[in-house]
Scaffold this motif. Sequence first.
Motif, PDB file in Angstrom:
ATOM      1  N   ARG A 185     -17.174 -36.303 -17.720  1.00 14.84           N
ATOM      2  CA  ARG A 185     -17.802 -35.229 -18.495  1.00 14.84           C
ATOM      3  C   ARG A 185     -17.731 -35.592 -19.971  1.00 14.84           C
ATOM      4  O   ARG A 185     -16.650 -35.679 -20.555  1.00 14.84           O
ATOM      5  CB  ARG A 185     -17.113 -33.893 -18.236  1.00 14.84           C
ATOM      6  N   THR A 226     -21.095 -32.323 -20.683  1.00 18.10           N
ATOM      7  CA  THR A 226     -21.994 -32.477 -19.543  1.00 18.10           C
ATOM      8  C   THR A 226     -21.591 -33.682 -18.701  1.00 18.10           C
ATOM      9  O   THR A 226     -20.991 -34.628 -19.187  1.00 18.10           O
ATOM     10  CB  THR A 226     -23.460 -32.704 -19.986  1.00 18.10           C
ATOM     11  N   GLN A 227     -21.968 -33.627 -17.421  1.00 16.94           N
ATOM     12  CA  GLN A 227     -21.777 -34.771 -16.530  1.00 16.94           C
ATOM     13  C   GLN A 227     -23.061 -35.600 -16.531  1.00 16.94           C
ATOM     14  O   GLN A 227     -23.793 -35.662 -15.552  1.00 16.94           O
ATOM     15  CB  GLN A 227     -21.437 -34.300 -15.122  1.00 16.94           C
ATOM     16  N   LEU A 228     -23.321 -36.237 -17.648  1.00 11.64           N
ATOM     17  CA  LEU A 228     -24.553 -37.001 -17.831  1.00 11.64           C
ATOM     18  C   LEU A 228     -24.677 -38.115 -16.788  1.00 11.64           C
ATOM     19  O   LEU A 228     -25.782 -38.456 -16.370  1.00 11.64           O
ATOM     20  CB  LEU A 228     -24.589 -37.599 -19.235  1.00 11.64           C
ATOM     21  N   PHE A 229     -23.541 -38.658 -16.362  1.00 12.85           N
ATOM     22  CA  PHE A 229     -23.564 -39.783 -15.414  1.00 12.85           C
ATOM     23  C   PHE A 229     -23.216 -39.346 -13.991  1.00 12.85           C
ATOM     24  O   PHE A 229     -22.714 -40.142 -13.205  1.00 12.85           O
ATOM     25  CB  PHE A 229     -22.605 -40.878 -15.889  1.00 12.85           C
ATOM     26  N   TRP A 230     -23.454 -38.059 -13.687  1.00 12.56           N
ATOM     27  CA  TRP A 230     -23.242 -37.576 -12.324  1.00 12.56           C
ATOM     28  C   TRP A 230     -23.951 -38.525 -11.351  1.00 12.56           C
ATOM     29  O   TRP A 230     -25.049 -38.987 -11.626  1.00 12.56           O
ATOM     30  CB  TRP A 230     -23.818 -36.169 -12.197  1.00 12.56           C
ATOM     31  N   SER A 282     -27.796 -34.336 -15.535  1.00 12.70           N
ATOM     32  CA  SER A 282     -27.544 -35.768 -15.377  1.00 12.70           C
ATOM     33  C   SER A 282     -28.808 -36.600 -15.590  1.00 12.70           C
ATOM     34  O   SER A 282     -29.935 -36.103 -15.508  1.00 12.70           O
ATOM     35  CB  SER A 282     -26.986 -36.052 -13.982  1.00 12.70           C
TER      36      SER A 282
END
Length: 332
Positions: free
Chosen positions: A120, A111-115, A62
């Motif tokens: 996702r 990916t969960q870039l903005f976790w 993230s």
Amino acid sequence: MDSLTQIILGAAVGEAVLGKKIGNKAMLYGAIAGTIPDLDVLSAFFTDSVTALEMHRGFTHSILFSVVFAPIFAFIVTRYEKFKNLKSWSWLFFWAFITHPILDAQTTWGTQLFWPLDIRLAFKNVFVIDPLYTIPFLVLLVLSMLQKKDTQKRRYYNNLGLIISSSYLVLTMVLKGISYQTFTKELATQNIQYKEIETKPSPLNSILWTANVEKENEYLIGHSSFFDKNPIQFYHYPKNHELLGNLIQQPKVQRMIAISKGWYTINKKDDTLYFNDLRFGTLSIKPNAENFVFKYKIEVDANGVPFFIEEPKEKNDAKKLISELWERIKGN
């Protein structure tokens, strides 16, 4: 992407940020930093399969992780390295961290870039291992490494590697768009009514593309090469979701369905249920192949709680797949 590719990317980013000041050490630290986000795989040793899958490519992939941990790692490095500029080290770690999930976002898993937001990103324009991305990048990185740290050639080779690899990703986006149009036109020609379609490249290349097509009670899988001359053949995979029975209400089953984004089939063998994640296809492109890349046996304990156990993959399947891909890439 695979570990080697992430190491190369991290090294190239490290060189771009600090190579002129600390030479090959920049590549070394960039390469190390480029692998750190993947340490989330260690969760598999401490949690069940479902939780480990949820955590994979989560927090460590993230923007938040990159922002918070870059200065921490930079501070640690400045304690023992001669070069003490905290800001420069922070930039190296930040860019090595953040480019890792950005590249992973191009793959099917995403990916969960903005976790911690439950978003996702998965653009599905490049396979997790793609020699056309990795090999030119590696060659140019090695050429850069062989130059003195303050030479123009060193920066030229490194920057060229970054430009070519990034351009290739853009090209795969274009190819994905073209393949999408090919699949949808073929579905229309064959009068196939469908609810949703997703396309992705087949393993190790960006010439042969795969489509997962959702219908009411089944999925279709088709392959299309840019060298094809004949119509696309779609193969049928019944959903069989009803085989889950009351297990469908179990939280772990719901979580697995969420992980697969609803792209899954169920099959039963010897009274044992199997959960097949359709997003990653099979280890074969032969008609109606069932050796799914991610297949999980569902075991139920005495309390009725299901557990998912990943089925081991056969090494021979991978070897056969390479041969099948080579033949299919050349056209149907």
